[in-house]
Design an enzyme around this catalytic site. Structure first.
Site, PDB file in Angstrom:
ATOM      1  CB  SER A 139      -8.110  10.573  -2.533  1.00 33.46           C
ATOM      2  OG  SER A 139      -8.231  11.367  -3.689  1.00 33.46           O
ATOM      3  CE1 TYR A 153     -12.207   7.693  -4.484  1.00 35.83           C
ATOM      4  CE2 TYR A 153     -11.464   9.971  -4.489  1.00 35.83           C
ATOM      5  CZ  TYR A 153     -11.186   8.619  -4.525  1.00 35.83           C
ATOM      6  OH  TYR A 153      -9.877   8.181  -4.599  1.00 35.83           O
TER       7      TYR A 153
HETATM    8  N1  LIG Z   1      -5.674   6.306  -9.248  1.00 37.65           N
HETATM    9  C1  LIG Z   1      -5.782   7.509  -8.702  1.00 37.65           C
HETATM   10  O1  LIG Z   1      -5.647   8.542  -9.379  1.00 37.65           O
HETATM   11  C2  LIG Z   1      -6.030   7.648  -7.229  1.00 37.65           C
HETATM   12  C3  LIG Z   1      -5.720   8.857  -6.615  1.00 37.65           C
HETATM   13  C4  LIG Z   1      -5.894   8.991  -5.251  1.00 37.65           C
HETATM   14  C5  LIG Z   1      -6.361   7.942  -4.502  1.00 37.65           C
HETATM   15  N2  LIG Z   1      -6.669   6.751  -5.103  1.00 37.65           N
HETATM   16  C6  LIG Z   1      -7.109   5.650  -4.240  1.00 37.65           C
HETATM   17  O2  LIG Z   1      -6.114   4.672  -4.306  1.00 37.65           O
HETATM   18  C7  LIG Z   1      -6.660   3.409  -3.917  1.00 37.65           C
HETATM   19  C8  LIG Z   1      -6.122   2.328  -4.845  1.00 37.65           C
HETATM   20  O3  LIG Z   1      -6.617   2.563  -6.150  1.00 37.65           O
HETATM   21  P1  LIG Z   1      -5.734   2.324  -7.459  1.00 37.65           P
HETATM   22  O4  LIG Z   1      -5.557   3.648  -8.080  1.00 37.65           O
HETATM   23  O5  LIG Z   1      -4.563   1.494  -7.142  1.00 37.65           O
HETATM   24  O6  LIG Z   1      -6.784   1.576  -8.406  1.00 37.65           O
HETATM   25  P2  LIG Z   1      -7.206   0.057  -8.602  1.00 37.65           P
HETATM   26  O7  LIG Z   1      -6.124  -0.704  -9.255  1.00 37.65           O
HETATM   27  O8  LIG Z   1      -8.528   0.120  -9.282  1.00 37.65           O
HETATM   28  O9  LIG Z   1      -7.377  -0.478  -7.109  1.00 37.65           O
HETATM   29  C9  LIG Z   1      -8.560  -0.499  -6.400  1.00 37.65           C
HETATM   30  C10 LIG Z   1      -8.599  -1.815  -5.677  1.00 37.65           C
HETATM   31  O10 LIG Z   1      -9.704  -1.845  -4.766  1.00 37.65           O
HETATM   32  C11 LIG Z   1     -10.184  -3.172  -4.739  1.00 37.65           C
HETATM   33  N3  LIG Z   1     -11.568  -3.150  -4.289  1.00 37.65           N
HETATM   34  C12 LIG Z   1     -12.564  -2.358  -4.712  1.00 37.65           C
HETATM   35  N4  LIG Z   1     -13.708  -2.673  -4.084  1.00 37.65           N
HETATM   36  C13 LIG Z   1     -13.415  -3.696  -3.248  1.00 37.65           C
HETATM   37  C14 LIG Z   1     -14.182  -4.472  -2.344  1.00 37.65           C
HETATM   38  N5  LIG Z   1     -15.498  -4.246  -2.165  1.00 37.65           N
HETATM   39  N6  LIG Z   1     -13.559  -5.448  -1.645  1.00 37.65           N
HETATM   40  C15 LIG Z   1     -12.230  -5.699  -1.816  1.00 37.65           C
HETATM   41  N7  LIG Z   1     -11.458  -4.988  -2.645  1.00 37.65           N
HETATM   42  C16 LIG Z   1     -12.045  -3.996  -3.361  1.00 37.65           C
HETATM   43  C17 LIG Z   1     -10.059  -3.658  -6.179  1.00 37.65           C
HETATM   44  O11 LIG Z   1      -9.946  -5.068  -6.231  1.00 37.65           O
HETATM   45  P3  LIG Z   1     -11.156  -6.037  -6.680  1.00 37.65           P
HETATM   46  O12 LIG Z   1     -11.886  -5.352  -7.792  1.00 37.65           O
HETATM   47  O13 LIG Z   1     -10.471  -7.302  -7.060  1.00 37.65           O
HETATM   48  O14 LIG Z   1     -12.006  -6.192  -5.446  1.00 37.65           O
HETATM   49  C18 LIG Z   1      -8.745  -3.012  -6.617  1.00 37.65           C
HETATM   50  O15 LIG Z   1      -7.661  -3.896  -6.438  1.00 37.65           O
HETATM   51  C19 LIG Z   1      -8.161   3.588  -3.914  1.00 37.65           C
HETATM   52  O16 LIG Z   1      -8.609   3.652  -2.576  1.00 37.65           O
HETATM   53  C20 LIG Z   1      -8.373   4.938  -4.595  1.00 37.65           C
HETATM   54  O17 LIG Z   1      -9.495   5.609  -4.079  1.00 37.65           O
HETATM   55  C21 LIG Z   1      -6.527   6.587  -6.449  1.00 37.65           C
END
Ligand SMILES: NC(=O)c1ccc[n+]([C@@H]2O[C@H](COP(=O)([O-])OP(=O)(O)OC[C@H]3O[C@@H](n4cnc5c(N)ncnc54)[C@H](OP(=O)(O)O)[C@@H]3O)[C@@H](O)[C@H]2O)c1
Length: 239
Positions: A139, A153
């Protein structure tokens, strides 16, 4: 056709799902993991519908036994593992010292940090064999201090830089390389975990999950002698 195998966590939604689609389109065999089996199956069906190869291994990344079993299944089925894209992540609306709980702190650090170490540890024997690539979706908060990202986080994502650096320092003799990929704001469901959830206008100027998939594919496509240590990607609108 390319027979390289990539294992993607968080593969049922957002950046993980977008990377699954992009990798499959580029010829990779894709394995997607996450807790929601139905979301994973939708991604698999879309990939297969486009002529790609994918299958789902539902699991909780915090379950080390399930992670080890999934790695065994990948090894038995394909005989190789060439890359990890680790996108599973967690945050919580109550994220400040004055409202977080220690239980929530633990859950976030477990998912964002300890689970990354657990999966890398399970997969390393295969990655050493293949000279594999690890893309850690960290991130902005793992790259520089972001006051609103939250205590747990920020701590967990910052530590991912060390996971990547130690991997690169210690595993280079096997050709293993890792990337600390640090996106700014991305319009995904993840934003629903913010104390103030951004509206459609705010999301419209953010990065998309496909932008991050493009970046992950850039890393995966680099020739074996090239390592991309860190990649920071911002929407132009982000200050
Ligand atoms: N969106 C942003 O602005 C942003 C910015 C920087 C970094 N990020 C990072 O990007 C990554 C992906 O996030 P995203 O933005 O694509 O959002 P997202 O669609 O909410 O993806 C998060 C994923 O993590 C999985 N997950 C969460 N807890 C889990 C667990 N205990 N076991 C297995 N899977 C788990 C969820 O799947 P299930 O619920 O099905 O388990 C979901 O598919 C994350 O690490 C986040 O911190 C996001």
């Amino acid at each position: 056709m390319d027979d390289r195998v990539v294992w993607i966590t968080g593969g049922g939604s957002g950046m993980g799902a977008a990377t699954a689609r992009a990798a499959a389109a580029a010829g990779w065999i894709v394995v997607v993991s996450g807790r929601r089996a139905a979301a994973l199956q939708q991604v698999v069906d879309a990939v297969v519908g486009q002529g790609g190869r994918a299958h789902a291994l539902p699991l909780d990344v915090n379950d080390a036994t399930a992670v080890a079993a999934a790695h065994r299944e990948i090894s038995q089925r394909y005989g190789r593992l060439d890359a990890l894209v680790l996108a599973a992540g967690l945050n919580a609306p109550k994220r400040r010292w004055d409202d977080q709980t220690v239980a929530s702190f633990r859950a976030i650090v477990d998912t964002n940090l300890t689970a990354v170490a657990t999966i890398v540890d399970a997969a390393l024997p295969s990655l050493r064999d293949s000279g594999g690539t690890v893309v850690v979706i960290s991130s902005y908060a793992g790259w520089s201090f972001q006051p609103n990202a939250g205590v747990a986080y920020s701590a967990s994502k910052t530590a991912l830089a060390s996971i990547v650096r130690t991997l690169n320092q210690q595993e280079a003799p096997s050709g293993v390389r890792a990337t600390h990929l640090c996106p700014g704001d991305v319009a995904t469901d993840f934003l629903d975990q913010r104390p103030e959830v951004p509206d459609a206008a705010a999301r419209a100027v953010m990065l998309t999950a496909d932008d991050i998939a493009d970046a992950a594919m850039f890393v995966l496509a680099a020739r074996p002698g090239v390592r991309i240590d860190e990649l920071v990607i911002s929407p132009v609108a982000q200050r």
